[in-house]
Design a protein around this motif. Structure first.
Motif, PDB file in Angstrom:
ATOM      1  N   ASP A 203      -1.338   2.022 -10.224  1.00  0.00           N
ATOM      2  CA  ASP A 203      -0.564   3.257 -10.333  1.00  0.00           C
ATOM      3  C   ASP A 203       0.516   3.237  -9.253  1.00  0.00           C
ATOM      4  OD1 ASP A 203       0.355   5.947  -9.981  1.00  0.00           O
ATOM      5  OD2 ASP A 203      -1.445   6.652 -11.008  1.00  0.00           O
ATOM      6  N   GLU A 204       1.763   3.107  -9.681  1.00  0.00           N
ATOM      7  CA  GLU A 204       2.886   3.013  -8.732  1.00  0.00           C
ATOM      8  C   GLU A 204       2.974   4.219  -7.809  1.00  0.00           C
ATOM      9  OE1 GLU A 204       6.681   0.401 -10.109  1.00  0.00           O
ATOM     10  OE2 GLU A 204       6.498   2.381 -10.992  1.00  0.00           O
ATOM     11  N   GLN A 205       2.702   5.397  -8.331  1.00  0.00           N
ATOM     12  CA  GLN A 205       2.809   6.597  -7.506  1.00  0.00           C
ATOM     13  C   GLN A 205       1.777   6.585  -6.383  1.00  0.00           C
ATOM     14  OE1 GLN A 205       2.609   9.787 -10.363  1.00  0.00           O
ATOM     15  NE2 GLN A 205       4.804   9.716 -10.744  1.00  0.00           N
ATOM     16  N   ILE A 206       0.579   6.145  -6.674  1.00  0.00           N
ATOM     17  CA  ILE A 206      -0.447   6.059  -5.634  1.00  0.00           C
ATOM     18  C   ILE A 206      -0.065   4.986  -4.621  1.00  0.00           C
ATOM     19  CG2 ILE A 206      -2.859   5.438  -5.171  1.00  0.00           C
ATOM     20  CD1 ILE A 206      -3.574   6.795  -7.825  1.00  0.00           C
ATOM     21  N   TRP A 207       0.417   3.849  -5.106  1.00  0.00           N
ATOM     22  CA  TRP A 207       0.832   2.756  -4.216  1.00  0.00           C
ATOM     23  C   TRP A 207       1.954   3.219  -3.279  1.00  0.00           C
ATOM     24  CZ3 TRP A 207      -0.485  -1.382  -1.852  1.00  0.00           C
ATOM     25  CH2 TRP A 207       0.449  -2.289  -1.379  1.00  0.00           C
ATOM     26  N   GLU A 208       2.972   3.871  -3.834  1.00  0.00           N
ATOM     27  CA  GLU A 208       4.107   4.312  -3.027  1.00  0.00           C
ATOM     28  C   GLU A 208       3.723   5.418  -2.046  1.00  0.00           C
ATOM     29  OE1 GLU A 208       7.246   5.201  -5.808  1.00  0.00           O
ATOM     30  OE2 GLU A 208       7.423   3.102  -6.401  1.00  0.00           O
ATOM     31  N   ALA A 209       2.708   6.201  -2.384  1.00  0.00           N
ATOM     32  CA  ALA A 209       2.272   7.290  -1.507  1.00  0.00           C
ATOM     33  C   ALA A 209       1.305   6.808  -0.426  1.00  0.00           C
ATOM     34  CB  ALA A 209       1.607   8.395  -2.334  1.00  0.00           C
ATOM     35  N   GLY A 210       0.891   5.558  -0.499  1.00  0.00           N
ATOM     36  CA  GLY A 210      -0.073   5.034   0.461  1.00  0.00           C
ATOM     37  C   GLY A 210       0.507   4.941   1.868  1.00  0.00           C
ATOM     38  N   SER A 211      -0.373   4.958   2.824  1.00  0.00           N
ATOM     39  CA  SER A 211       0.033   4.889   4.230  1.00  0.00           C
ATOM     40  C   SER A 211       0.372   3.453   4.622  1.00  0.00           C
ATOM     41  CB  SER A 211      -1.102   5.403   5.114  1.00  0.00           C
ATOM     42  OG  SER A 211      -2.202   4.497   5.076  1.00  0.00           O
ATOM     43  N   ALA A 212       1.001   3.314   5.765  1.00  0.00           N
ATOM     44  CA  ALA A 212       1.303   1.987   6.299  1.00  0.00           C
ATOM     45  C   ALA A 212       0.006   1.208   6.528  1.00  0.00           C
ATOM     46  CB  ALA A 212       2.103   2.109   7.590  1.00  0.00           C
ATOM     47  N   GLN A 213      -1.035   1.893   6.964  1.00  0.00           N
ATOM     48  CA  GLN A 213      -2.335   1.261   7.186  1.00  0.00           C
ATOM     49  C   GLN A 213      -2.914   0.733   5.869  1.00  0.00           C
ATOM     50  OE1 GLN A 213      -4.069   0.471   9.911  1.00  0.00           O
ATOM     51  NE2 GLN A 213      -5.758  -0.349   8.697  1.00  0.00           N
ATOM     52  N   GLU A 214      -2.835   1.533   4.810  1.00  0.00           N
ATOM     53  CA  GLU A 214      -3.353   1.092   3.504  1.00  0.00           C
ATOM     54  C   GLU A 214      -2.577  -0.122   3.001  1.00  0.00           C
ATOM     55  OE1 GLU A 214      -5.001   5.249   1.570  1.00  0.00           O
ATOM     56  OE2 GLU A 214      -2.825   4.924   1.682  1.00  0.00           O
ATOM     57  N   ARG A 215      -1.274  -0.102   3.174  1.00  0.00           N
ATOM     58  CA  ARG A 215      -0.451  -1.248   2.741  1.00  0.00           C
ATOM     59  C   ARG A 215      -0.806  -2.496   3.550  1.00  0.00           C
ATOM     60  NH1 ARG A 215       3.699  -1.973  -0.696  1.00  0.00           N
ATOM     61  NH2 ARG A 215       5.033  -3.734  -0.285  1.00  0.00           N
ATOM     62  N   ALA A 216      -1.002  -2.314   4.857  1.00  0.00           N
ATOM     63  CA  ALA A 216      -1.380  -3.444   5.715  1.00  0.00           C
ATOM     64  C   ALA A 216      -2.726  -4.023   5.286  1.00  0.00           C
ATOM     65  CB  ALA A 216      -1.422  -3.003   7.173  1.00  0.00           C
ATOM     66  N   GLU A 217      -3.654  -3.166   4.883  1.00  0.00           N
ATOM     67  CA  GLU A 217      -4.961  -3.642   4.422  1.00  0.00           C
ATOM     68  C   GLU A 217      -4.836  -4.457   3.137  1.00  0.00           C
ATOM     69  OE1 GLU A 217      -7.397  -0.130   4.170  1.00  0.00           O
ATOM     70  OE2 GLU A 217      -7.452   0.104   6.354  1.00  0.00           O
ATOM     71  N   VAL A 218      -3.976  -4.006   2.225  1.00  0.00           N
ATOM     72  CA  VAL A 218      -3.755  -4.753   0.981  1.00  0.00           C
ATOM     73  C   VAL A 218      -3.092  -6.094   1.295  1.00  0.00           C
ATOM     74  CG1 VAL A 218      -2.497  -4.786  -1.212  1.00  0.00           C
ATOM     75  CG2 VAL A 218      -3.716  -2.727  -0.508  1.00  0.00           C
ATOM     76  N   GLU A 219      -2.099  -6.088   2.183  1.00  0.00           N
ATOM     77  CA  GLU A 219      -1.433  -7.342   2.555  1.00  0.00           C
ATOM     78  C   GLU A 219      -2.420  -8.301   3.209  1.00  0.00           C
ATOM     79  OE1 GLU A 219       2.010  -6.148   4.809  1.00  0.00           O
ATOM     80  OE2 GLU A 219       2.992  -5.320   3.021  1.00  0.00           O
ATOM     81  N   ALA A 220      -3.312  -7.779   4.054  1.00  0.00           N
ATOM     82  CA  ALA A 220      -4.341  -8.625   4.664  1.00  0.00           C
ATOM     83  C   ALA A 220      -5.281  -9.174   3.587  1.00  0.00           C
ATOM     84  CB  ALA A 220      -5.122  -7.832   5.708  1.00  0.00           C
ATOM     85  N   GLY A 221      -5.571  -8.359   2.588  1.00  0.00           N
ATOM     86  CA  GLY A 221      -6.399  -8.820   1.477  1.00  0.00           C
ATOM     87  C   GLY A 221      -5.748  -9.952   0.712  1.00  0.00           C
ATOM     88  N   HIS A 222      -4.435  -9.882   0.532  1.00  0.00           N
ATOM     89  CA  HIS A 222      -3.729 -10.972  -0.156  1.00  0.00           C
ATOM     90  C   HIS A 222      -3.677 -12.228   0.704  1.00  0.00           C
ATOM     91  CE1 HIS A 222      -2.539  -9.239  -3.963  1.00  0.00           C
ATOM     92  NE2 HIS A 222      -2.456  -8.093  -3.326  1.00  0.00           N
ATOM     93  N   ALA A 223      -3.539 -12.062   2.011  1.00  0.00           N
ATOM     94  CA  ALA A 223      -3.574 -13.220   2.905  1.00  0.00           C
ATOM     95  C   ALA A 223      -4.945 -13.892   2.818  1.00  0.00           C
ATOM     96  CB  ALA A 223      -3.261 -12.797   4.334  1.00  0.00           C
ATOM     97  N   ALA A 224      -6.011 -13.095   2.784  1.00  0.00           N
ATOM     98  CA  ALA A 224      -7.364 -13.637   2.652  1.00  0.00           C
ATOM     99  C   ALA A 224      -7.548 -14.322   1.296  1.00  0.00           C
ATOM    100  CB  ALA A 224      -8.398 -12.528   2.841  1.00  0.00           C
ATOM    101  N   PHE A 225      -6.996 -13.707   0.229  1.00  0.00           N
ATOM    102  CA  PHE A 225      -7.072 -14.313  -1.104  1.00  0.00           C
ATOM    103  C   PHE A 225      -6.395 -15.684  -1.085  1.00  0.00           C
ATOM    104  CE2 PHE A 225      -4.809 -15.219  -5.070  1.00  0.00           C
ATOM    105  CZ  PHE A 225      -5.873 -15.316  -5.955  1.00  0.00           C
TER     106      PHE A 225
END
Length: 118
Positions: A11-33
């Protein structure tokens, strides 16, 4: 080895409304992937929002008609992808299960085999 396209939806709206911390967690998840998948990952990218998309529609005249945005209006949008190599679908599923989007309720991953010429 077969190739699979891992399509990441959310959901783009949820993604865009996410905090910097939430985005950093997703980016860390992709680095781990990427670290876990290693050489199985051929390529992958995050896509810009659907508002930046242009779609082409076929027409009777044979000239495609461009339109702004994706073909379909839906809550879930394609947000990124990976092309991976795996020995079979089960192995591709195991790779996809490592994606951080599968730990939130508004996202999902579609796994599609790539048809390569013999």
């Amino acid at each position: 080895m077969a190739k699979y396209l891992l399509l990441i939806y959310g959901d783009e709206q949820i993604w865009e409304a996410g905090s910097a911390q939430e985005r950093a967690e997703v980016e860390a998840g992709h680095a781990a992937f990427n670290a876990a998948a290693g050489a199985a990952v051929i390529s992958g990218h995050e896509l810009l929002p659907t508002a930046t998309a242009t779609s082409l529609r076929g027409s009777v005249s044979g000239r495609p008609t461009p339109t702004d945005g994706p073909f379909l209006e839906s809550k879930e949008a394609l947000g990124g992808y990976y092309v991976v190599e795996a020995p079979d679908l089960d192995a591709a599923v195991k790779l996809a299960e490592r994606l951080p989007e599968l730990r939130v309720a508004h996202s999902g991953v579609e796994i599609r085999p790539i048809n390569e010429p013999d």
